[in-house]
Scaffold this motif. Structure first.
Motif, PDB file in Angstrom:
ATOM      1  N   UNK A  11       0.836  -1.205   0.000  1.00 34.32           N
ATOM      2  CA  UNK A  11       0.000   0.000   0.000  1.00 34.32           C
ATOM      3  C   UNK A  11       0.867   1.250   0.000  1.00 34.32           C
ATOM      4  N   UNK A  12       2.002   1.169   0.642  1.00 37.57           N
ATOM      5  CA  UNK A  12       2.898   2.323   0.682  1.00 37.57           C
ATOM      6  C   UNK A  12       3.420   2.628  -0.734  1.00 37.57           C
ATOM      7  N   UNK A  13       3.824   1.579  -1.445  1.00 33.30           N
ATOM      8  CA  UNK A  13       4.355   1.777  -2.817  1.00 33.30           C
ATOM      9  C   UNK A  13       3.299   2.426  -3.706  1.00 33.30           C
ATOM     10  N   UNK A  14       2.058   1.905  -3.601  1.00 27.77           N
ATOM     11  CA  UNK A  14       0.986   2.435  -4.460  1.00 27.77           C
ATOM     12  C   UNK A  14       0.751   3.909  -4.156  1.00 27.77           C
ATOM     13  N   UNK A  15       0.671   4.228  -2.853  1.00 27.36           N
ATOM     14  CA  UNK A  15       0.418   5.624  -2.486  1.00 27.36           C
ATOM     15  C   UNK A  15       1.540   6.519  -3.002  1.00 27.36           C
ATOM     16  N   UNK A  16       2.780   6.059  -2.861  1.00 22.89           N
ATOM     17  CA  UNK A  16       3.910   6.858  -3.346  1.00 22.89           C
ATOM     18  C   UNK A  16       3.783   7.100  -4.851  1.00 22.89           C
ATOM     19  N   UNK A  17       3.424   6.068  -5.595  1.00 24.33           N
ATOM     20  CA  UNK A  17       3.267   6.202  -7.054  1.00 24.33           C
ATOM     21  C   UNK A  17       2.191   7.229  -7.387  1.00 24.33           C
ATOM     22  N   UNK A  18       1.068   7.149  -6.640  1.00 21.63           N
ATOM     23  CA  UNK A  18      -0.029   8.077  -6.926  1.00 21.63           C
ATOM     24  C   UNK A  18       0.405   9.518  -6.677  1.00 21.63           C
ATOM     25  N   UNK A  19       1.133   9.715  -5.591  1.00 19.61           N
ATOM     26  CA  UNK A  19       1.597  11.081  -5.293  1.00 19.61           C
ATOM     27  C   UNK A  19       2.438  11.595  -6.473  1.00 19.61           C
ATOM     28  N   UNK A  20       3.333  10.719  -6.974  1.00 19.78           N
ATOM     29  CA  UNK A  20       4.181  11.131  -8.098  1.00 19.78           C
ATOM     30  C   UNK A  20       3.342  11.497  -9.325  1.00 19.78           C
ATOM     31  N   UNK A  21       2.379  10.633  -9.633  1.00 17.97           N
ATOM     32  CA  UNK A  21       1.574  10.854 -10.844  1.00 17.97           C
ATOM     33  C   UNK A  21       0.769  12.145 -10.746  1.00 17.97           C
ATOM     34  N   UNK A  22       0.133  12.336  -9.574  1.00 17.20           N
ATOM     35  CA  UNK A  22      -0.647  13.575  -9.420  1.00 17.20           C
ATOM     36  C   UNK A  22       0.258  14.794  -9.559  1.00 17.20           C
ATOM     37  N   UNK A  23       1.460  14.681  -8.996  1.00 18.19           N
ATOM     38  CA  UNK A  23       2.398  15.800  -9.105  1.00 18.19           C
ATOM     39  C   UNK A  23       2.731  16.098 -10.562  1.00 18.19           C
ATOM     40  N   UNK A  24       3.000  15.038 -11.323  1.00 19.82           N
ATOM     41  CA  UNK A  24       3.359  15.233 -12.737  1.00 19.82           C
ATOM     42  C   UNK A  24       2.190  15.826 -13.517  1.00 19.82           C
ATOM     43  N   UNK A  25       0.992  15.333 -13.240  1.00 17.78           N
ATOM     44  CA  UNK A  25      -0.174  15.860 -13.960  1.00 17.78           C
ATOM     45  C   UNK A  25      -0.378  17.338 -13.633  1.00 17.78           C
ATOM     46  N   UNK A  26      -0.090  17.682 -12.391  1.00 23.10           N
ATOM     47  CA  UNK A  26      -0.201  19.082 -12.003  1.00 23.10           C
ATOM     48  C   UNK A  26       0.788  19.916 -12.830  1.00 23.10           C
ATOM     49  N   UNK A  27       1.992  19.373 -12.966  1.00 24.53           N
ATOM     50  CA  UNK A  27       3.015  20.084 -13.750  1.00 24.53           C
ATOM     51  C   UNK A  27       2.559  20.265 -15.195  1.00 24.53           C
ATOM     52  N   UNK A  28       1.972  19.206 -15.785  1.00 18.01           N
ATOM     53  CA  UNK A  28       1.476  19.309 -17.167  1.00 18.01           C
ATOM     54  C   UNK A  28       0.463  20.438 -17.268  1.00 18.01           C
ATOM     55  N   UNK A  29      -0.437  20.493 -16.292  1.00 19.03           N
ATOM     56  CA  UNK A  29      -1.494  21.512 -16.306  1.00 19.03           C
ATOM     57  C   UNK A  29      -0.885  22.915 -16.221  1.00 19.03           C
ATOM     58  N   UNK A  30       0.136  23.056 -15.341  1.00 14.98           N
ATOM     59  CA  UNK A  30       0.774  24.367 -15.204  1.00 14.98           C
ATOM     60  C   UNK A  30       1.414  24.765 -16.536  1.00 14.98           C
ATOM     61  N   UNK A  31       1.995  23.784 -17.216  1.00 14.62           N
ATOM     62  CA  UNK A  31       2.643  24.052 -18.494  1.00 14.62           C
ATOM     63  C   UNK A  31       1.637  24.577 -19.516  1.00 14.62           C
ATOM     64  N   UNK A  32       0.430  24.006 -19.525  1.00  8.18           N
ATOM     65  CA  UNK A  32      -0.595  24.494 -20.456  1.00  8.18           C
ATOM     66  C   UNK A  32      -0.898  25.955 -20.158  1.00  8.18           C
ATOM     67  N   UNK A  33      -1.014  26.256 -18.865  1.00  9.28           N
ATOM     68  CA  UNK A  33      -1.298  27.660 -18.506  1.00  9.28           C
ATOM     69  C   UNK A  33      -0.160  28.555 -18.983  1.00  9.28           C
ATOM     70  N   UNK A  34       1.081  28.061 -18.803  1.00  4.55           N
ATOM     71  CA  UNK A  34       2.247  28.879 -19.174  1.00  4.55           C
ATOM     72  C   UNK A  34       2.240  29.180 -20.674  1.00  4.55           C
ATOM     73  N   UNK A  35       1.915  28.166 -21.476  1.00  2.59           N
ATOM     74  CA  UNK A  35       2.016  28.363 -22.926  1.00  2.59           C
ATOM     75  C   UNK A  35       0.801  29.097 -23.464  1.00  2.59           C
ATOM     76  N   UNK A  36      -0.390  28.625 -23.084  1.00  7.19           N
ATOM     77  CA  UNK A  36      -1.592  29.209 -23.689  1.00  7.19           C
ATOM     78  C   UNK A  36      -2.056  30.487 -22.981  1.00  7.19           C
ATOM     79  N   UNK A  37      -1.575  30.727 -21.764  1.00  4.41           N
ATOM     80  CA  UNK A  37      -1.899  31.964 -21.023  1.00  4.41           C
ATOM     81  C   UNK A  37      -3.405  32.204 -20.940  1.00  4.41           C
ATOM     82  N   UNK A  38      -4.190  31.134 -20.737  1.00  4.99           N
ATOM     83  CA  UNK A  38      -5.633  31.340 -20.793  1.00  4.99           C
ATOM     84  C   UNK A  38      -6.188  31.904 -19.493  1.00  4.99           C
ATOM     85  N   UNK A  39      -5.359  31.941 -18.465  1.00  7.72           N
ATOM     86  CA  UNK A  39      -5.855  32.463 -17.195  1.00  7.72           C
ATOM     87  C   UNK A  39      -4.649  33.070 -16.471  1.00  7.72           C
ATOM     88  N   UNK A  40      -4.875  34.015 -15.601  1.00  7.47           N
ATOM     89  CA  UNK A  40      -3.809  34.753 -14.888  1.00  7.47           C
ATOM     90  C   UNK A  40      -3.008  35.652 -15.830  1.00  7.47           C
TER      91      UNK A  40
END
Length: 1598
Positions: A171-200
């Motif tokens: 269970x620890x391994x799975x939770x660690x993996x999920x934390x990593x994935x959510x973090x990466x997806x967050x980064x992808x989302x930030x990148x979209x904001x950076x390039x497309x500048x649709x908000x802020x």
């Protein structure tokens, strides 16, 4: 889970479960509840948006694809989401498994995971919809979701760490993996904001869709769709399903995206090629390999990566089988495993390795691994194919550009033949493309083999290596077979070319063969060649079946060797888990080894191809254009102003598609210094064709502007070379060519050898210039082409050229001259335009075309000619002799200064004048040409004016052609044709094939079943003996804490030893039990016998299929040949020659070489799938329930695919031909294209043709991927259902489960082959259908009512002919051509028959031979009614001379007497009568001198005389001459008449007259009109009746 357990979120009834005394976050249940929040939040917000909002929000840019835009990080997001889904599945599984171990239900263990799975799915659907509607503001929701999920999961992880739960727990391994994935997806989302500048940001980025998608013509969407659609080819669905309703056409597949067009790729390759030319070593040729790597290396690396991933995932199959079978056996024997109750947060925590001991988990893993493996594999295939196609487009463009710059000397001196160029285009580029397709295999296979061997060693220690070595040692044999196959195919090809040549000759001279009753002799000669071809094909079939046999027998042999050796070494047998894992591994290993031989062969071929290409690209080019500008030092970038020209080509496309600026000849700058009245001037020029001999030396000439210059001289004195030298086609050794400044843009040039495009007559004349009706009409009249155009079936819209209609030499030449006249250029070069024209046409062309049309326009004309009578029209004359200029000036100058030359010319002119008079007397050549053209078209009146075979066949079937019938017919499999094919193979062969196939597959099943029983019995015996073995095996997996089973396997050094120990344990115990070894030996014997039987049956089946195909091919060809040769003559009038020849070439080739392997592959894969399904169903009957929906899905997939595949295949074939033709055309007409300066237009055309063909090919391969992805997923589902069914249904023995899974795995490999082979077979059966449609033709009635023996030996001895009330028609459907004709011809009479065209003269002559349908009345010759005679007898006793002389290739002796009945003296006598004796004597070999195809090495007159000699050799008392003098000159005709009067004095001669004066000396004249006899009397009597028909004919002819 006990039934009575209540469902509660936190499990226990105890209040402490919900208590938060230790702090809120220290309650594990609360943390899990917190984890639910983000998921619920996402679902609440997105569902309304998904369901409500899409109608109003549509994109601002009008585009027909909904795939037009990708946000940044698009692929990354899809990959991460898929990983996220996978981890959620793991989390869910872990929760469920943990939950089962506890006393009460803990929902919080798996509920958040389930919700997370749904939320992740929703997120990607939502994202896809936002992306297609380009509304990025809504992405904010996702951003918030990722942040929340990241925070809640992070809290959970932090709490775990705080309590000391580490990586040991899953269970620890799975939770660690999920934390990593959510973090990466967050980064992808930030990148979209950076390039497309649709908000802020204040100004959001405006985005335009890619250029391709703004162009509605692009239908190939693979590069633009989202990742899921890319992987599954979802975007192909509309196309493939639509094909079912109406066929796919070129319009439907549209254009290629820019990145795949030939031009783009050509520029890439060319840059890579040119970059290698370095300063220090300019002469070293650039390496093609390196340039290919630079231009196309990246996609190949990508594809190889995919390939490696797929191969590694492939090994998941055997490993999971191993795990599942072992776990099942463990569960059966050992249920009392002590579960360690790890109790943090009051719940159970599972060890990481524990999950992998759960069979259900392994089954799901196996399914996912299969899906992924197949996806990666198809992706790898697709990428290589796309790259291969790109490479081919680039190479074609490169070769084409090179062709346009080849020096003419290369072509004429034979260094580069047309054949070589065609080979480069058709063969070498394809070899390289195929090499690229197979390229990733080269480096993936060794890795696959090494991995496989390592795993085998792990399972079975040393004995496995024996099995593997069997496989490896037999690989070279495969390679040997493959090379042998290539050799035999070559020899078969040579024989089939010979056979085709013979067949063509027979079909062209079929009328003569029938009239002389020689069909059988010629038929036998074809059969003889066919026999040689069949011998090669037999060898070919043998090697093919060997190759198939090796492929099927190697795995059996390997398994036998392995288990035999294993038993020998350890005197025991491996456990079921090991045995079946090993079996699956052998299946994996065979494929790369089988393919390896192919790949190596292609690699060798590719090396050769590259070498040829390199030589070609290094060959000589013509000099640069700069010298044409009058000054060699002019810099090359002078004329970049010519962009205007390319713009005109295509305004609709953006500029960058054009060949632009790319390699256009530079235009010259203005040079005001030259004098204006000279168009071209050559000063002390010496030119060579590049062989260091001067062809032209010391040339000083000028061509005056706006006047007619004639160049004269003897044959071979360099007149044409002078023209080409001025055009810059020759190498200038010395001197200059000056063009006046407004002239050298383009020169209209008509070459000596006429050159036509494969296009309509109109396109050939306008040649890319705008159409101007008035001008066009004038040109056509000047070249007197109108009468010829009227004869063509579609007028000037008729296709001519290689693939179109064959025109005669004169007609071709006039079209070329017309092209030169039509072009609006200042200078016109005509190279001997009169050579193939008769005198009337030459005069007309000179007067109307050159003097009037060209001179009125004040164009400068340079005319090369032998016709000296035109010198009086010339303004300027250049006389040449032996490569230098003899004289130059006006005719007056030459008359005064060089009287000798002038007198020489005068005598020549007089001679030409005499010829002229002779020429006028006889029928002019042109009328003859027109006649042949007319005959070519109108001999097949009633049926198709267009000889499109398929149309014809459609007519037969589609009586009620409404919508539904076409649809259903398009998806039907042609069973009837398969039946027809098999029945022509012979009953015995079919029986042998079917029975041996069935037996073979039963034996293979028996082998595996035997293995299952054997290993299972051992397993049970062993378990009774040795309880610890199973635990040992379990311990062996738990030994490391590595998370991954495979890793444990490979990292764990002790694993192998343990396995060995485990087996030795077993064997020590076995010695105690008495029955066991005996049983083992018994099994071993059975196993050995079965394997031997299997191998033998493999051999028999592979041979039987190939030889069945061979006997079918033999019979079909034999029947086809006999049917066609014995068909009535009417059949040949109605059926186009090309159509009949196609049956003998393309269709026969398909039946010979393509159907047998397809049939073999189809039966093999179908039977494999069926036997697998049978085995699985017998082990786990529950599987049958799941089979129904799967079968339905499979049915629809194959039904749609087959139709689409057939259409795309046709498109690919039909677009390939124009491309190849365009290349050979260009190579032939190089000088013309360069003189006209039309290089850019031709390049553009080539690029279009290449792109069209590439589009078809790409779609075809994408359709194949579409099918394979779908069948592979079906296969994966089958594996999953089998695994789940066997785990949950009362648990059959481990051995049987292993068997079921191994078989399920093979299904995945063979399902798509079933469909692919079905589709191929369907296309190939069309060939059988076409051949079969000809087998239905009626033969002539050869028997007759009399027996041949009843006919007197010397009949007809007198030659008396009575015609009584004769009615004749060509076909029962047609009107009669002769109506109630009565005539009497006395023995030995000379009879002339005349009448207008179509009056029935020729029909009467055919009636004597019973070639037409005599439905009333009779012809009696010497007292016997000819209709009663056998045809062979009748025709062999009469002789005829036809209008068109027909000679066959062979010797003169063969042409006079193919039956070899006569002595040499008789033949010489015949030749003497025909005035040919002296000519034949002078030939090398005399009577055995060679006659080329169609007798081309003799003149028409000589050929006609040979036909006369042939008629004389056959001493028949009746001779019929059918307009035999129509195609010969006066002199020959007089000879003929004399011969007929003397040599045939005592025979009856019937002459059908073309010119009436030939029958004025006859004894009897018959005048016919509309199938009736009008007048019949002696010529004298008829001439007295002045108003009679005959008299009027004679008057007209005088």
């Amino acid at each position: 889970m006990a039934a009575g357990m209540p469902l509660s979120f936190c499990g226990d009834k105890a209040p402490s479960a919900y208590g938060i005394n230790d702090g809120v976050l220290n309650n594990g249940c609360f943390v899990d509840a917190l984890n639910l929040v983000p998921h619920v939040f996402l679902l609440f917000i997105t569902f309304p948006i998904l369901f409500i909002g899409w109608g109003s929000q549509s994109s601002k840019v009008q585009i027909h694809h909904n795939t037009w835009l990708h946000f940044p990080g698009h692929n990354m997001r899809w990959i991460l989401t898929f990983l996220l889904l996978f981890v959620h599945v793991c989390e869910f599984a872990e929760g469920i498994v943990s939950n089962t171990t506890m006393t009460s239900n803990h929902l919080h263990l798996f509920m958040p995971a389930f919700m997370g799975f749904i939320a992740a799915t929703t997120s990607v659907v939502y994202y896809h919809n936002i992306e297609t509607s380009n509304f990025p503001k809504l992405l904010l929701v996702l951003f918030i979701y990722w942040v929340l999920a990241f925070i809640t999961k992070f809290i959970k992880l932090w709490k775990f760490a705080e309590f000391g739960i580490r990586f040991k727990y899953l269970r620890f391994c799975i939770t660690a993996l999920l934390v990593m994935l959510y973090g990466l997806l967050m980064a992808v989302e930030i990148n979209v904001i950076r390039v497309r500048k649709y908000v802020f940001f204040t100004n959001p980025q405006k985005v335009k869709p890619p250029e391709d998608l703004q162009d509605l013509g692009v239908r190939f969407l693979q590069p633009f769709v989202n990742l899921l659609s890319k992987a599954t080819y979802w975007w192909m669905n509309p196309l493939i399903i639509g094909a079912h309703k109406r066929p796919i056409e070129l319009k439907k597949i549209g254009k290629l995206p820019i990145a795949m067009r030939a031009l783009t790729n050509y520029l890439r390759l060319k840059d890579a090629y040119e970059d290698q030319r370095t300063g220090e070593d300019p002469d070293r040729p650039p390496s093609i390999w390196r340039s290919m790597y630079r231009a196309f290396g990246r996609p190949i690396l990508l594809s190889s990566t995919f390939r490696y991933l797929a191969d590694l995932l492939g090994f998941a199959g055997p490993l999971c089988i191993y795990g599942i079978v072992r776990n099942l056996d463990d569960d059966n024997n050992d249920t009392s495993a002590n579960k360690n109750m790890e109790n943090y947060f009051r719940v159970y925590f599972m060890y990481t390795t524990e999950l992998l001991e759960n069979s259900s988990v392994l089954a799901v893993l196996l399914f996912l691994a299969l899906v992924l493996q197949r996806t990666f594999l198809q992706a790898s295939y697709y990428v290589t194919i796309e790259t291969g196609i790109n490479l081919r487009g680039a190479l074609l463009a490169m070769i084409y550009n090179k062709i346009l710059r080849l020096s003419t000397s290369n072509m004429s001196m034979g260094e580069m033949t047309l054949g070589q160029i065609n080979n480069l285009v058709a063969i070498e580029t394809n070899q390289l493309m195929w090499f690229l397709f197979l390229c990733p295999n080269l480096w993936a296979m060794p890795v696959q083999i090494v991995m496989g061997v390592i795993l085998l060693y792990n399972f079975l220690s040393w004995s496995a290596l024996v099995g593997a070595s069997v496989i490896v040692l037999l690989a070279p044999v495969q390679y040997l077979i493959a090379t042998k196959l290539a050799e035999t195919q070559k020899s078969a090809l040579e024989h089939s070319t010979d056979r085709l040549k013979q067949t063509t000759e027979i079909l062209k001279g079929i009328k003569l063969l029938k009239l002389y009753a020689w069909e059988d002799i010629f038929c036998d000669s074809v059969e003889q060649t066919r026999g040689k071809e069949l011998t090669s094909l037999r060898t070919f079939a043998f090697y093919t079946s060997m190759s198939i046999f090796m492929n099927a027998a190697i795995p059996i042999a390997a398994v036998l060797a392995t288990f035999g050796v294993h038993h020998f070494l350890t005197s025991s047998i491996p456990s079921p888990s090991q045995a079946f894992a090993a079996l699956a591994l052998f299946h994996i290993l065979v494929t790369p080894l089988f393919l390896l031989s192919t790949v190596v062969r292609f690699a060798v071929k590719a090396l050769v191809s590259v070498q040829k290409l390199g030589e070609f690209l290094q060959s000589d080019e013509i000099g640069d254009d700069s010298w044409r500008n009058g000054d060699i030092s002019v810099p090359l970038d002078v004329g970049k102003k010519h962009l205007g020209m390319t713009k005109a080509i295509n305004r609709k496309q953006p500029m960058r598609y054009q060949m632009d600026n790319y390699e256009q000849p530079s235009r010259r700058a203005m040079r005001p210094t030259e004098t204006e009245d000279v168009a071209v001037k050559v000063s002390n020029g010496s030119f060579t064709w590049g062989n260091n001999q001067l062809t032209l030396s010391d040339i000083n000439i000028r061509i005056p502007t706006g006047q007619l210059t004639m160049i004269v001289g003897q044959v071979g004195c360099g007149k044409s070379s002078l023209l080409l030298a001025m055009l810059g086609e020759m190498q200038a050794i010395d001197g200059r060519v000056y063009w006046s400044n407004k002239n050298r843009n383009s020169v209209a040039y008509a070459a000596q050898k006429s050159w036509l495009l494969n296009a309509t007559v109109e396109d050939n004349i306008t040649f890319g210039s705008p159409f101007n009706k008035q001008r066009y009409k004038a040109v056509i009249d000047a070249c007197s082409l109108q009468p010829d155009i009227d004869l063509l079936p579609f007028g000037d819209q008729t296709e001519i050229g290689e693939r179109g209609i064959n025109l005669s030499g004169g007609q071709r030449q006039r079209i070329c001259v017309a092209r030169a006249l039509y072009q609006n250029t200042n200078i016109v070069f005509l190279d001997d335009p009169f050579s193939a024209l008769d005198i009337h046409l030459s005069d007309h062309l000179m007067q109307e075309g050159i003097l009037k049309f060209l001179q009125d326009d004040k164009r400068t004309v340079v005319l090369v000619s032998h016709k000296l009578q035109y010198l009086i029209h010339a303004d300027w004359i250049i006389a040449m002799k032996d490569g230098s200029v003899l004289r130059e000036g006006t005719l007056k100058d030459i008359q005064t200064h060089d009287t000798e030359l002038y007198d020489h010319w005068k005598t020549l002119m007089n001679r030409q004048d005499q010829e002229l008079e002779k020429d006028i007397q006889q029928d002019s050549q042109t009328t003859l040409e027109r006649k042949t053209l007319r005959r070519a078209f109108y001999s097949r009146e009633p049926k198709n004016q267009m000889d499109d075979e398929d149309e014809e066949e459609e007519e037969e079937e589609e009586d009620d052609d409404n919508f539904s019938t076409t649809t259903s017919r398009r998806s039907k499999i042609p069973w009837k044709m398969c039946g027809c094919y098999l029945s022509s193979g012979g009953f015995f062969m079919v029986f042998l094939m079917i029975s041996s196939k069935l037996l073979k597959h039963s034996v293979i099943v028996a082998i595996d079943y035997c293995l299952a029983l054997w290993t299972s019995t051992n397993q049970t015996a062993e378990n009774l003996q040795n309880g610890t073995a199973a635990n040992q095996a379990a311990a062996f997996l738990q030994n490391g804490t590595a998370a991954n089973q495979t890793a444990a396997f490979l990292q764990n050094g002790t694993a192998a030893n343990q396995t060995a120990a485990f087996l030795q344990n077993g064997s020590i115990n076995f010695t105690d039990i008495s029955p066991q070894p005996e049983q083992d030996v018994y099994y071993l014997h059975v196993f050995f016998v079965l394997c031997a039987a299997g191998i033998t049956l493999c051999l028999i089946t592979s041979l039987s299929v190939e030889f069945l195909g061979l006997s079918a091919a033999t019979n079909l060809h034999h029947n086809l040949l006999n049917k066609i040769i014995h068909a009535p003559i009417r059949f040949f009038d109605v059926t186009p020659l090309g159509q009949i020849l196609n049956r003998f070439s393309a269709d026969t080739n398909i039946i010979d070489q393509h159907i047998p392997p397809t049939l073999e592959s189809l039966t093999r894969s179908t039977l494999l799938c069926l036997s697998a399904i049978g085995v699985i169903a017998s082990i786990t009957p529950a599987f049958l329930v799941a089979l129904v929906p799967l079968a339905v899905a499979f049915y629809f997939i194959q039904k749609y695919f087959r139709v689409a595949s057939k259409d795309l295949q046709d498109l690919d074939d039909s677009t390939q031909l124009p491309l190849l033709c365009h290349f050979s055309e260009t190579a032939e007409g190089l000088t013309t294209i360069r003189a006209f300066r039309h290089e850019a237009r031709f390049k553009q055309r080539m690029l279009e043709l290449t792109d069209t063909n590439n589009t078809a090919y790409l779609f075809l391969s994408a359709a194949n991927r579409w099918l394979e992805v779908r069948t592979d997923y079906l296969g994966a589902v089958i594996v999953l259902t089998v695994a789940v069914a066997s785990i949950w249904s009362g648990r059959p023995g481990g051995g049987l489960v292993g068997l079921g899974l191994t078989y399920a795995l093979t299904i995945t490999n063979y399902l798509n082959w079933v469909v692919r082979n079905l589709a191929d077979l369907e296309v190939q059966m069309a060939a059988v259908k076409k051949v079969n449609s000809f087998l239905g033709t009626e033969s002539e009635n050869y028997e007759g009512s009399m027996d041949a023996s009843q006919v007197p030996e010397n009949w007809p001895h007198d030659g008396e002919i009575k015609i009584h009330d004769l009615c004749v028609r060509y076909d029962p459907m047609l009107k009669p051509v002769l109506k109630h004709v009565n005539a009497y011809i006395k023995p030995g009479q000379k009879v002339g028959i005349c009448g207008r065209t179509g009056s029935g003269k020729s029909s009467l002559s055919l009636a004597f031979f019973n070639m037409v349908d005599i439905f009333e009345g009779r012809i009696v010759i010497d007292g016997i009614d000819i209709c009663k005679l056998p045809l062979q007898t009748l025709r062999s006793r009469l002789s005829i001379i036809l209008q068109d002389p027909v000679l066959f290739s062979g010797s003169i002796r063969f042409n006079l007497d193919p039956e070899c009945m006569c002595t040499d003296d008789r033949l010489w006598e015949a030749l003497e009568i025909a005035q040919l004796k002296n000519m034949v004597k002078s030939l090398p070999g005399g009577l055995d001198a060679v006659v080329t195809e169609g007798g081309e090495n003799f003149s028409v007159g000589q050929r006609q005389l040979f036909c006369l000699a042939r008629a004389f050799v056959r001493k028949s008392s009746i001779l019929i001459m059918d307009e035999a003098t129509a195609s010969i000159d006066m002199a020959t005709e007089n000879i003929l008449q004399k011969v007929v009067m003397t040599a045939f004095a005592d025979r009856t001669v019937v002459t059908i007259a073309h010119r009436v004066h030939t029958i004025l000396t006859a004894d009897l004249v018959i005048v016919m009109k509309r199938g009736n006899i009008l007048e019949c009397d002696t010529p004298g009597t008829l001439l007295e009746q002045e108003d009679g028909m005959f008299a009027s004919f004679v008057k007209a002819d005088m």
